[in-house]
Design a protein around this motif. Structure first.
Motif, mmCIF file in Angstrom:
data_model
loop_
_atom_site.group_PDB
_atom_site.id
_atom_site.type_symbol
_atom_site.label_atom_id
_atom_site.label_comp_id
_atom_site.label_asym_id
_atom_site.label_seq_id
_atom_site.Cartn_x
_atom_site.Cartn_y
_atom_site.Cartn_z
ATOM 1 N N THR A 237 -4.855 -30.266 -45.240
ATOM 2 C CA THR A 237 -3.672 -30.787 -44.549
ATOM 3 C C THR A 237 -2.402 -30.292 -45.232
ATOM 4 O O THR A 237 -2.243 -30.416 -46.442
ATOM 5 C CB THR A 237 -3.693 -32.323 -44.543
ATOM 6 N N ASP B 93 -3.900 -26.030 -35.646
ATOM 7 C CA ASP B 93 -2.947 -26.071 -34.538
ATOM 8 C C ASP B 93 -2.534 -27.490 -34.158
ATOM 9 O O ASP B 93 -2.000 -27.727 -33.080
ATOM 10 C CB ASP B 93 -3.526 -25.344 -33.319
ATOM 11 N N ASP C 294 -1.841 -23.642 -44.876
ATOM 12 C CA ASP C 294 -1.795 -22.703 -43.761
ATOM 13 C C ASP C 294 -2.810 -21.588 -44.022
ATOM 14 O O ASP C 294 -3.635 -21.686 -44.935
ATOM 15 C CB ASP C 294 -0.383 -22.153 -43.524
ATOM 16 N N ARG D 12 -4.911 -20.943 -38.914
ATOM 17 C CA ARG D 12 -3.974 -22.030 -39.194
ATOM 18 C C ARG D 12 -4.276 -23.184 -38.243
ATOM 19 O O ARG D 12 -4.422 -22.990 -37.033
ATOM 20 C CB ARG D 12 -2.527 -21.569 -38.983
ATOM 21 N N GLY E 37 4.676 -32.548 -39.144
ATOM 22 C CA GLY E 37 5.022 -31.229 -39.646
ATOM 23 C C GLY E 37 3.962 -30.579 -40.507
ATOM 24 O O GLY E 37 4.101 -29.398 -40.866
ATOM 25 N N ASN F 257 0.301 -28.985 -41.053
ATOM 26 C CA ASN F 257 -0.764 -28.368 -40.263
ATOM 27 C C ASN F 257 -2.101 -29.053 -40.527
ATOM 28 O O ASN F 257 -2.481 -29.278 -41.680
ATOM 29 C CB ASN F 257 -0.911 -26.885 -40.626
ATOM 30 N N ARG F 258 -2.816 -29.345 -39.429
ATOM 31 C CA ARG F 258 -4.163 -29.887 -39.502
ATOM 32 C C ARG F 258 -5.007 -29.248 -38.407
ATOM 33 O O ARG F 258 -4.481 -28.619 -37.487
ATOM 34 C CB ARG F 258 -4.159 -31.416 -39.295
ATOM 35 N N SER G 199 -0.128 -30.694 -35.542
ATOM 36 C CA SER G 199 0.941 -31.028 -36.491
ATOM 37 C C SER G 199 0.949 -32.532 -36.728
ATOM 38 O O SER G 199 1.028 -33.326 -35.782
ATOM 39 C CB SER G 199 2.304 -30.590 -35.946
ATOM 40 N N GLU G 200 0.854 -32.919 -37.994
ATOM 41 C CA GLU G 200 0.972 -34.329 -38.371
ATOM 42 C C GLU G 200 2.247 -34.474 -39.181
ATOM 43 O O GLU G 200 2.280 -34.160 -40.370
ATOM 44 C CB GLU G 200 -0.251 -34.764 -39.183
#
Length: 204
Positions: A26, A52, A29, A50, A57, A59-60, A54-55
């Motif tokens: 989390t 796709d 990238d 990466r 802002g 990346n998850r 967003s939590e």
């Protein structure tokens, strides 16, 4: 599914080398692990997507509703999408061994893909995974080499959950190994030594 379903880094393998798919944690990238893989296994191919989702802002690879509480419908959908992405890259490199390495959220999406489509990987490394549910039986996992690494005091991935995942994989017939360090969610040098041993095993 397309090879371009995710923003990703990709490097073709040298002759006789595997492709390693790497899955970040989390907030990471596609750059989180390719450098490490390149140091451990020069010449390996790399595919590093990466996440796709967003939590706030970060990346998850799939949604969650709280720490350790997954949106299971989203996880199933994202796992199918990831499996299609991996399958497309496999098809582009026929006959090349394919290994997977994921950390934290990346280990969780890798594990979820293994539960659905274990044929996609020839070897897997799950670093600090958290699977807070009981996966369905998956006989396709039989014989698959899997390394799980974790910290005994990991507040994010409690040890009983890690041991439950090991026991599930063992029950499916996977060749599972659990390597623990005395810390928490951080990746430690002794852990990387175990990871390197798995990635380098059998490679000339």
């Amino acid at each position: 599914m397309s090879m371009e379903s995710y923003i990703h880094l990709a490097r073709a393998p040298a002759p006789g080398m595997p492709i390693v798919f790497s899955f970040h944690g989390t907030g990471g990238d596609e750059h989180q692990f390719p450098g490490l893989i390149g140091q451990i296994l020069p010449g390996a191919g790399i595919v590093s997507p990466r996440g796709d989702v967003s939590e706030h802002g970060a990346n998850r690879f799939f949604r969650r509703t709280a720490e350790g509480v997954y949106d299971m419908a989203d996880l199933a959908e994202r796992s199918r999408k990831m499996a299609g992405f991996i399958r497309a890259h496999r098809a582009a490199q026929p006959g090349v061994p394919v290994w997977g390495l994921g950390y934290s959220n990346g280990a969780n999406i890798l594990a979820a893909v293994l539960f659905q489509a274990p044929d996609l990987f020839d070897r897997a490394v799950l670093m600090h995974p958290l699977i807070p549910f009981a996966p369905a039986p998956q006989p396709g996992l039989r014989g698959l080499p899997v390394l799980i690494t974790a910290g005994r005091r990991d507040p994010i991935c409690p040890l009983p959950e890690t041991e439950a995942l090991r026991d599930y994989l063992a029950a499916q017939g996977a060749q599972v190994d659990l390597a623990l360090h005395e810390g928490g969610h951080e990746i430690r040098p002794e852990e990387l030594q175990r990871v390197a041993a798995v990635l380098q095993r059998g490679v000339a």
